[in-house]
Scaffold this motif. Structure first.
Motif, mmCIF file in Angstrom:
data_model
loop_
_atom_site.group_PDB
_atom_site.id
_atom_site.type_symbol
_atom_site.label_atom_id
_atom_site.label_comp_id
_atom_site.label_asym_id
_atom_site.label_seq_id
_atom_site.Cartn_x
_atom_site.Cartn_y
_atom_site.Cartn_z
ATOM 1 N N LYS A 108 1.070 -1.102 -0.372
ATOM 2 C CA LYS A 108 0.076 0.418 -0.031
ATOM 3 C C LYS A 108 0.993 1.340 -0.127
ATOM 4 O O LYS A 108 0.657 2.182 -1.011
ATOM 5 N N LEU A 109 2.062 0.881 1.286
ATOM 6 C CA LEU A 109 3.266 2.486 0.905
ATOM 7 C C LEU A 109 3.927 2.199 -0.269
ATOM 8 O O LEU A 109 3.574 4.208 -0.966
ATOM 9 N N ASP A 112 0.932 4.445 -2.995
ATOM 10 C CA ASP A 112 0.638 5.689 -2.448
ATOM 11 C C ASP A 112 2.096 6.581 -2.952
ATOM 12 O O ASP A 112 2.127 7.496 -3.171
ATOM 13 N N LYS A 115 1.427 7.023 -6.434
ATOM 14 C CA LYS A 115 0.948 8.264 -6.868
ATOM 15 C C LYS A 115 1.107 9.692 -6.468
ATOM 16 O O LYS A 115 1.106 10.178 -7.556
ATOM 17 N N MET A 116 1.819 9.722 -5.258
ATOM 18 C CA MET A 116 2.791 11.054 -4.556
ATOM 19 C C MET A 116 3.721 10.982 -6.094
ATOM 20 O O MET A 116 3.597 12.412 -6.360
#
Length: 161
Positions: A108-109, A112, A115-116
């Motif tokens: 999940k990290l 993310d 995405k960032m």
């Protein structure tokens, strides 16, 4: 003096498989002979029955429950060993579960972070566009009106406002 018989007859006589006899030949436990053929090409070599008897005695397992090689344990100690084994299995399962949870969190990290990174690239592109428009405004190649229009117009269903 050697007593030679074919491998098939030896397998029938002693009640063991031909594959086991071939394996013992391969491991050099048994002496073998082949007539008019290369030893490894012969599918039914001759084996020495005396050596086969010795190999069978050597490979037989006899149980002697009261000899020096057997260690007797009290039933309490055996039960404790079973309980300790069960405890360690549960501990191992808990560690595997924690490892699975951490792996899911790490995935999940990573998603993310991707995405960032994409958003940061978009911000950098927008900043570059603003700087280009500002430079053109300063050089007065374009008017203020074109600069404001480029900022507030719809592109890819997005608006600065």
């Amino acid at each position: 003096m050697a007593n030679w018989v074919s491998m098939k007859l030896a397998a029938e006589k002693y009640g063991i498989s031909e594959e086991r006899i071939l394996e013992w030949i391969r491991l050099s436990y048994l002496t073998y002979s082949s007539l008019d053929k290369e030893p490894y090409d012969d599918t039914n070599p001759m084996v020495d029955t005396e050596e086969l008897d010795r190999a069978l005695v050597f490979n037989s397992i006899k149980s002697y429950p009261d000899d020096d090689t057997v260690e007797r344990l009290p039933i309490k100690h055996v039960n404790w060993l079973y309980q300790e084994n069960a405890r360690l299995e549960k501990f191992n399962d808990d560690l595997l579960e924690q490892n699975y949870v951490h792996t899911q969190r790490e995935e999940k990290l990573i998603a993310d972070l991707e995405k960032m990174t994409d958003l940061a690239n978009e911000v950098l592109l927008m900043h570059t566009k603003i700087m280009c428009n500002y430079k053109s405004l300063i050089s007065e190649k374009e008017g203020i009106w074109s600069f404001l229009c480029s900022l507030f117009t719809w592109k890819k269903n997005k608006c600065l406002i």
